[in-house]
Scaffold this active site. Structure first.
Site, PDB file in Angstrom:
ATOM      1  N   ASN A 283       0.866  -1.189   0.000  1.00 52.13           N
ATOM      2  CA  ASN A 283       0.000   0.000   0.000  1.00 52.13           C
ATOM      3  C   ASN A 283       0.897   1.231   0.000  1.00 52.13           C
ATOM      4  O   ASN A 283       1.504   1.554   1.020  1.00 52.13           O
ATOM      5  CB  ASN A 283      -0.894  -0.033   1.247  1.00 52.13           C
TER       6      ASN A 283
ATOM      7  N   LYS B  57       0.062   4.254  -0.194  1.00 52.12           N
ATOM      8  CA  LYS B  57      -0.567   5.463   0.388  1.00 52.12           C
ATOM      9  C   LYS B  57      -0.354   6.628  -0.592  1.00 52.12           C
ATOM     10  O   LYS B  57      -0.369   6.404  -1.797  1.00 52.12           O
ATOM     11  CB  LYS B  57      -0.028   5.726   1.797  1.00 52.12           C
TER      12      LYS B  57
ATOM     13  N   HIS C 127      -9.312   1.367   5.585  1.00 49.36           N
ATOM     14  CA  HIS C 127      -7.987   1.551   6.198  1.00 49.36           C
ATOM     15  C   HIS C 127      -8.132   2.517   7.383  1.00 49.36           C
ATOM     16  O   HIS C 127      -8.940   3.444   7.338  1.00 49.36           O
ATOM     17  CB  HIS C 127      -7.010   2.108   5.158  1.00 49.36           C
TER      18      HIS C 127
ATOM     19  N   GLU D  56      -6.461   4.934   8.302  1.00 42.06           N
ATOM     20  CA  GLU D  56      -6.278   6.359   7.962  1.00 42.06           C
ATOM     21  C   GLU D  56      -7.565   6.942   7.387  1.00 42.06           C
ATOM     22  O   GLU D  56      -7.888   8.107   7.613  1.00 42.06           O
ATOM     23  CB  GLU D  56      -5.094   6.509   6.987  1.00 42.06           C
TER      24      GLU D  56
ATOM     25  N   GLU E 164      -4.760  -4.508  11.115  1.00 43.90           N
ATOM     26  CA  GLU E 164      -3.717  -3.498  11.224  1.00 43.90           C
ATOM     27  C   GLU E 164      -3.914  -2.721  12.528  1.00 43.90           C
ATOM     28  O   GLU E 164      -4.705  -1.759  12.563  1.00 43.90           O
ATOM     29  CB  GLU E 164      -3.782  -2.516  10.051  1.00 43.90           C
TER      30      GLU E 164
ATOM     31  N   GLY F  24       3.190   2.645  10.731  1.00 44.06           N
ATOM     32  CA  GLY F  24       4.135   3.737  10.511  1.00 44.06           C
ATOM     33  C   GLY F  24       4.934   4.116  11.743  1.00 44.06           C
ATOM     34  O   GLY F  24       5.612   5.144  11.762  1.00 44.06           O
TER      35      GLY F  24
ATOM     36  N   SER G  79       4.086  -1.850  10.303  1.00 39.89           N
ATOM     37  CA  SER G  79       5.551  -1.938  10.416  1.00 39.89           C
ATOM     38  C   SER G  79       6.107  -3.306  10.038  1.00 39.89           C
ATOM     39  O   SER G  79       7.057  -3.785  10.665  1.00 39.89           O
ATOM     40  CB  SER G  79       6.012  -1.518  11.819  1.00 39.89           C
TER      41      SER G  79
HETATM   42  P1  13P Z   1       3.510   0.618   7.653  1.00 40.61           P
HETATM   43  O1  13P Z   1       3.990  -0.683   7.054  1.00 40.61           O
HETATM   44  O2  13P Z   1       4.242   1.814   7.112  1.00 40.61           O
HETATM   45  O3  13P Z   1       3.451   0.565   9.140  1.00 40.61           O
HETATM   46  O4  13P Z   1       1.989   0.813   7.141  1.00 40.61           O
HETATM   47  C1  13P Z   1       1.082  -0.217   7.309  1.00 40.61           C
HETATM   48  C2  13P Z   1      -0.158   0.110   6.596  1.00 40.61           C
HETATM   49  O5  13P Z   1      -0.922   0.988   6.998  1.00 40.61           O
HETATM   50  C3  13P Z   1      -0.457  -0.618   5.360  1.00 40.61           C
HETATM   51  O6  13P Z   1      -1.752  -0.388   4.922  1.00 40.61           O
END
Ligand code: 13P
Length: 254
Positions: free
Chosen positions: A9, A11, A98, A100, A170, A176, A216
């Site tokens: 992903n 983003k 997601h 976010e 997640e 992140g 992560s």
């Molecule tokens: P990270 O791997 O950067 O922690 O992000 C995970 C994520 O949100 C994937 O959708």
């Protein structure tokens, strides 16, 4: 046997040129270096989908997904992207819910359930995300939160439809942050999600559903996570922005 899926992903990262370069590298490396059975998905920004779809067309190890979709089929929804558009650009998957999007765009379970329906109607597989915040975990509410997210977003589906869905666990506190859930923590939740599916549908159906871990994931921790009984792959953020680290994570899946 349920599918093993490693999805990158991106983003809101990468220009078209950078993205095309990254996908070319990933595609070449996977062709040469990966003999395992996992499917790798590229999940770039909408605007790159069509070009990337053409770039990966001859590589069966790579598939394409989108990061979001509209819950509406078409019409006057400025700035939105429909599931039919995604399909016409070569997508097979779409991320729905997601954290976010839940947090910054107020997407709630009832709305996400509509997006899941839209995706399935277009023959796209939803990657339905769930996960608790740090406060929810500290207050020991994580099982309750996950049950609500899963039941309200998915449990209106019938026994056939649910088997089209991929679930991504997640934990928000691991996204992140560099702080991965331990394999034991992730496995505990994945087993819990599978038990919810078994109770609602059947144990056999629950066994068929892919449950990814995200938060992560890195080359250093992927193999240990993937060795857990109920972890069927990963939804990768930061480490998917470089070819070597993404391919190393794919290769960690036998
Ligand atoms: P990270 O791997 O950067 O922690 O992000 C995970 C994520 O949100 C994937 O959708």
């Amino acid at each position: 046997m349920r599918k093993k899926i490693i999805a990158g992903n991106w983003k809101m990262n990468k220009s078209l040129e950078e993205g095309m370069g990254l996908v070319s590298e990933i595609s070449n490396m996977l062709k040469d270096e990966y003999k395992g059975s996992a499917q790798a998905l590229i999940i770039p920004p909408f605007i790159h989908l069509n070009a990337i779809s053409k770039l990966i067309a001859d590589n069966p190890k790579l598939g394409l997904g989108a990061q979001n979709c509209s819950n509406h089929k078409s019409g006057a929804y400025t700035g939105e992207v429909s599931v039919d558009m995604l399909k016409s650009c070569g997508c097979s998957y779409v991320i729905i819910g997601h954290s976010e999007r839940r947090e910054y765009f107020n997407e709630h379970n009832a709305w996400l359930a509509q997006k899941v329906d839209a995706a399935l109607a277009a023959n796209l597989s939803p990657i339905y995300c769930c996960g608790e915040t740090l406060t929810e975990r500290e207050e020991n509410k994580h099982f309750e939160v996950l049950e609500k997210q899963i039941s309200e977003g998915l449990f209106h589906l019938d026994k056939i439809q649910i088997q089209q869905v991929v679930i991504a666990y997640e934990p928000v506190w691991a996204i992140g942050t560099g702080k991965t859930a331990s394999t034991a923590q992730a496995q505990e939740i994945h087993a819990f999600i599978r038990s919810l599916l078994a109770n609602k549908y059947s144990p056999e159906i629950a066994q068929e559903i892919t449950i990814q871990y995200g938060g992560s994931v890195k080359p250093e921790n992927a193999a240990e996570l993937f060795a857990a009984a109920d972890i069927d792959g990963a939804l990768v953020g930061g480490a998917a922005l470089q070819s070597r680290s993404f391919v190393e994570i794919v290769k960690a899946m036998a």
